[in-house]
Write a protein that holds these residues in place. Structure first.
Motif, PDB file in Angstrom:
ATOM      1  N   ILE A  86       0.325  -1.663  -0.272  1.00 48.26           N
ATOM      2  CA  ILE A  86      -0.249  -0.261  -0.218  1.00 48.26           C
ATOM      3  C   ILE A  86       0.464   1.471  -0.038  1.00 48.26           C
ATOM      4  CG2 ILE A  86      -2.034  -1.150   1.531  1.00 48.26           C
ATOM      5  CD1 ILE A  86      -1.073   0.482   3.683  1.00 48.26           C
ATOM      6  N   GLY A  87       2.279   0.663   0.237  1.00 49.39           N
ATOM      7  CA  GLY A  87       2.662   2.358  -0.119  1.00 49.39           C
ATOM      8  C   GLY A  87       3.308   2.476   1.371  1.00 49.39           C
ATOM      9  N   MET A  88       4.619   3.415   1.387  1.00 45.49           N
ATOM     10  CA  MET A  88       5.513   3.345   2.328  1.00 45.49           C
ATOM     11  C   MET A  88       4.575   4.245   2.704  1.00 45.49           C
ATOM     12  SD  MET A  88       8.874   5.269   3.145  1.00 45.49           S
ATOM     13  CE  MET A  88       8.154   7.114   3.034  1.00 45.49           C
ATOM     14  N   SER A  89       4.024   5.561   2.660  1.00 48.08           N
ATOM     15  CA  SER A  89       3.016   6.927   3.837  1.00 48.08           C
ATOM     16  C   SER A  89       2.076   5.437   4.031  1.00 48.08           C
ATOM     17  CB  SER A  89       2.954   7.525   2.946  1.00 48.08           C
ATOM     18  OG  SER A  89       2.192   7.323   2.332  1.00 48.08           O
ATOM     19  N   ARG A  90       1.405   5.399   3.688  1.00 47.03           N
ATOM     20  CA  ARG A  90       0.212   4.937   3.947  1.00 47.03           C
ATOM     21  C   ARG A  90       0.237   3.326   5.240  1.00 47.03           C
ATOM     22  NH1 ARG A  90      -1.382   6.085  -1.361  1.00 47.03           N
ATOM     23  NH2 ARG A  90      -3.183   7.311  -1.350  1.00 47.03           N
ATOM     24  N   ASN A  91       1.502   2.908   4.963  1.00 44.18           N
ATOM     25  CA  ASN A  91       1.720   1.346   6.192  1.00 44.18           C
ATOM     26  C   ASN A  91       2.240   2.572   7.166  1.00 44.18           C
ATOM     27  OD1 ASN A  91       2.085  -1.026   6.709  1.00 44.18           O
ATOM     28  ND2 ASN A  91       4.209  -1.508   6.519  1.00 44.18           N
ATOM     29  N   ILE A  92       3.063   3.430   6.971  1.00 45.53           N
ATOM     30  CA  ILE A  92       3.354   4.179   8.174  1.00 45.53           C
ATOM     31  C   ILE A  92       1.743   4.478   9.355  1.00 45.53           C
ATOM     32  CG2 ILE A  92       3.772   5.960   9.440  1.00 45.53           C
ATOM     33  CD1 ILE A  92       6.355   6.034   6.805  1.00 45.53           C
ATOM     34  N   SER A  93       1.059   5.064   8.588  1.00 46.23           N
ATOM     35  CA  SER A  93      -0.245   5.396   8.593  1.00 46.23           C
ATOM     36  C   SER A  93      -0.815   4.397   9.353  1.00 46.23           C
ATOM     37  CB  SER A  93      -1.012   6.359   7.735  1.00 46.23           C
ATOM     38  OG  SER A  93      -2.760   6.564   7.778  1.00 46.23           O
ATOM     39  N   ARG A  94      -1.034   2.943   8.368  1.00 47.49           N
ATOM     40  CA  ARG A  94      -1.654   2.336   9.709  1.00 47.49           C
ATOM     41  C   ARG A  94      -1.255   1.196  11.032  1.00 47.49           C
ATOM     42  NH1 ARG A  94      -1.475  -3.258   8.873  1.00 47.49           N
ATOM     43  NH2 ARG A  94      -4.159  -4.559   8.640  1.00 47.49           N
ATOM     44  N   VAL A  95       0.011   1.818  10.800  1.00 42.20           N
ATOM     45  CA  VAL A  95       0.804   0.791  11.509  1.00 42.20           C
ATOM     46  C   VAL A  95       0.434   1.901  13.001  1.00 42.20           C
ATOM     47  CG1 VAL A  95       2.625   1.866  11.831  1.00 42.20           C
ATOM     48  CG2 VAL A  95       2.417  -0.188  12.935  1.00 42.20           C
ATOM     49  N   LEU A  96       0.311   3.284  13.178  1.00 39.74           N
ATOM     50  CA  LEU A  96       0.673   3.870  13.503  1.00 39.74           C
ATOM     51  C   LEU A  96      -1.323   3.654  14.642  1.00 39.74           C
ATOM     52  CD1 LEU A  96       1.859   6.996  12.766  1.00 39.74           C
ATOM     53  CD2 LEU A  96       1.774   5.957  15.022  1.00 39.74           C
ATOM     54  N   MET A  97      -2.112   4.000  13.927  1.00 38.21           N
ATOM     55  CA  MET A  97      -3.585   3.204  14.094  1.00 38.21           C
ATOM     56  C   MET A  97      -3.693   1.761  14.300  1.00 38.21           C
ATOM     57  SD  MET A  97      -5.054   5.954  12.909  1.00 38.21           S
ATOM     58  CE  MET A  97      -3.953   7.453  12.126  1.00 38.21           C
ATOM     59  N   LEU A  98      -2.884   0.973  14.686  1.00 38.35           N
ATOM     60  CA  LEU A  98      -2.939  -0.263  15.225  1.00 38.35           C
ATOM     61  C   LEU A  98      -2.927  -0.031  16.596  1.00 38.35           C
ATOM     62  CD1 LEU A  98      -1.047  -2.751  12.659  1.00 38.35           C
ATOM     63  CD2 LEU A  98      -3.014  -2.733  13.108  1.00 38.35           C
ATOM     64  N   PRO A  99      -2.842   0.151  17.750  1.00 43.96           N
ATOM     65  CA  PRO A  99      -2.435   0.196  18.939  1.00 43.96           C
ATOM     66  C   PRO A  99      -3.442   0.956  19.037  1.00 43.96           C
ATOM     67  CG  PRO A  99      -0.066   1.074  17.993  1.00 43.96           C
ATOM     68  CD  PRO A  99      -1.057   0.863  16.938  1.00 43.96           C
ATOM     69  N   ASP A 100      -3.665  -0.088  20.550  1.00 44.63           N
ATOM     70  CA  ASP A 100      -5.451   1.383  21.292  1.00 44.63           C
ATOM     71  C   ASP A 100      -4.779   1.504  22.777  1.00 44.63           C
ATOM     72  OD1 ASP A 100      -4.528  -1.173  22.880  1.00 44.63           O
ATOM     73  OD2 ASP A 100      -6.630  -1.826  23.169  1.00 44.63           O
ATOM     74  N   THR A 101      -2.947   2.076  22.670  1.00 46.33           N
ATOM     75  CA  THR A 101      -2.129   2.266  23.966  1.00 46.33           C
ATOM     76  C   THR A 101      -2.524   3.767  24.088  1.00 46.33           C
ATOM     77  OG1 THR A 101      -0.451   2.006  22.714  1.00 46.33           O
ATOM     78  CG2 THR A 101      -0.759   0.485  24.862  1.00 46.33           C
ATOM     79  N   GLU A 102      -2.298   4.291  25.469  1.00 46.29           N
ATOM     80  CA  GLU A 102      -2.299   5.587  25.305  1.00 46.29           C
ATOM     81  C   GLU A 102      -0.897   5.938  24.447  1.00 46.29           C
ATOM     82  OE1 GLU A 102      -1.208   9.520  28.563  1.00 46.29           O
ATOM     83  OE2 GLU A 102      -2.011   7.389  29.395  1.00 46.29           O
TER      84      GLU A 102
END
Length: 340
Positions: A86-102
Motif C-alpha cells: 500500500i506504499g510506505m506512507s500508508r503503511n506508516i499510517s496504518r501501523v500507527l492506528m493499530l495499537p490502542d495504548t495511550e
C-alpha cells in the motif's frame, strides 16, 4: 492477515500487557533488519509488557517466519500483513492506528533503542504531551547527537517548535505520539509525499494547539550511516523539491518559521553541507547535469554558495576521495585537540 500468540510464555505472563505505550514498526522485505530489531527490542520492553505492533507491507521474504519465531519468545507481538503493498506512507499510517495504548512509539526496523529509552519515555509521558520527540545519535560510527545544544523542553509555541525540530521529525523513530492525536491525523492529504508523518503531525500540532515534549538525551541510534541513503539521483527531488513543497504548504505557521525549517534539514542533517555535497558527488547523486537542474533551489536548503556546489559537481571522483581523506584527518585532529 494478523498473527498474535494466544497462549502464554511462562516468563512474560507475570507482566500484563501495557496500556500506556506500544511500539509500532512498519516494515517491508527487510527480515534480517527486523530480526535484529526484535533481538534488541524484546529485552527492553518485556519487563514493562509493552506490545510490539508490526505492519508488514506485503513482504515476499522471510519476514513472517521471523515474526513467528519471536512470538515464541515474546507473546505481546501483534503482526499484521497487508494483502498488497500500500506504499510506505500508508503503511506508516496504518501501523500507527493499530495499537490502542495511550502512546505509540513509531520505530523503524533499522533503528535501535538505547537501554534506558523506555524508562525515559514512560516518565516523560506523565506530562500528558500530545507528541514526544526524542533525540538520536547522528551516525553509526560516531556518538554525535543529531540535535545539538537544545535542552529538554515543553513546546506550546509551534512556530518555535518547527524552527527548532521540524527538520528532525523527518526521522520516524524519534516520534512518540499520543493515541488521540494519531486518530486525528489526516494522512491522505500528504499521501503523495515522502514526509507524510512529518507534515501531518506538524499540521495537527498547530491546529489543535498541542503540547509537545522534547527529550534531549539520545534514545535512538541508527544501524546505517547517512551515506547509505545518498546514492540515488532522486535524492534531490526528495530533499529539495518534495521537502520544500510539503513544509511551505503547511497552514497557520509563519512563513519565516517554515523557511527556517526547510533550510535546517539540509544543514543540520548534514546532507547539504560541504562534506555532504562531496558525499553526494562521490555516490554519483551529484554531477553537473543535476547541478543545472536544481541550481535555483539550493538557496532554500543550504547556506553553501552556489559557486561551491558548482565546483563540487565538476570535481573528479579521484580528487573527491583525496579531499575527503584530508577533511576526515582535519576533523580527527580537531576532536583530539578538543579532548586534550
Amino acid at each position: 492477515m494478523t498473527l498474535r500468540r494466544s497462549d502464554s510464555h511462562e516468563k512474560s505472563t507475570m507482566i500484563e500487557i501495557s496500556t500506556k505505550l506500544a511500539i509500532a514498526i512498519p516494515t517491508y522485505n527487510r527480515s534480517e533488519l527486523l530480526d535484529g530489531q526484535l533481538n534488541s527490542l524484546v529485552p527492553l520492553v518485556e519487563k514493562y509488557g509493552i506490545p510490539i505492533y508490526i505492519s508488514d507491507n506485503a513482504s515476499i521474504d522471510s519476514t513472517e517466519a521471523t515474526v513467528k519465531k519471536w512470538l515464541q519468545v515474546y507473546p505481546h507481538i501483534i503482526y499484521s500483513k497487508n494483502k498488497t503493498n500500500i506504499g510506505m506512507s500508508r503503511n506508516i499510517s496504518r501501523v500507527l492506528m493499530l495499537p490502542d495504548t495511550e502512546y505509540v512509539w513509531l520505530l523503524s526496523d533499522d533503528d535501535r533503542l538505547v537501554p534506558t529509552a523506555i524508562e525515559v519515555v514512560l516518565k516523560n509521558s506523565e506530562f500528558g504531551s500530545d507528541l514526544i520527540v526524542v533525540n538520536t545519535k547522528f551516525d553509526v560510527q560516531s556518538n554525535d547527537l543529531r540535535v545539538k545544544e537544545l535542552p529538554d523542553s515543553l513546546y506550546d509555541d509551534k512556530n518555535k517548535f518547527i524552527e527548532d525540530l521540524g527538520w528532525h521529525i523527518t526521522l520516524i523513530s524519534c516520534l512518540v505520539v499520543k493515541r488521540g492525536f494519531v486518530d486525528s491525523i489526516v494522512y491522505q492529504k500528504y499521501a503523495g509525499s515522502l514526509f507524510p508523518h512529518t507534515a501531518a503531525l506538524l499540521e495537527m500540532a498547530i491546529m489543535k494547539k498541542s503540547l509537545i515534549s522534547w527529550i534531549a538525551s539520545p534514545l535512538v541510534y541508527p544501524t546505517k550511516n547517512i551515506s547509505d541513503f545518498t546514492t540515488n539521483r532522486s535524492f534531490f527531488d526528495i530533499f529539495i523539491k518534495d521537502w520544500s513543497t510539503v513544509i511551505s504548504g503547511l497552514p497557520e505557521y509563519k512563513n519565516k518559521s517554515k523557511d527556517k525549517c526547510i533550510l535546517s534539514h539540509g544543514e543540520k542533517a548534514g546532507i547539504f553541507t560541504i562534506p555532504g555535497f562531496f558525499q553526494l558527488r562521490l555516490s554519483g547523486a551529484l554531477d553537473f547535469n543535476v547541478y543545472k537542474e536544481y541550481k535555483d533551489y539550493f538557496s532554500r536548503v543550504t547556506h553553501i554558495p552556489r559557486l561551491h556546489i558548482f565546483l563540487i559537481s565538476l570535481c573528479p571522483i579521484w580528487l573527491v576521495v583525496q579531499i575527503r581523506k584530508v577533511w576526515r584527518l582535519r576533523n580527527f585532529l580537531k576532536r583530539r585537540n578538543n579532548k586534550s
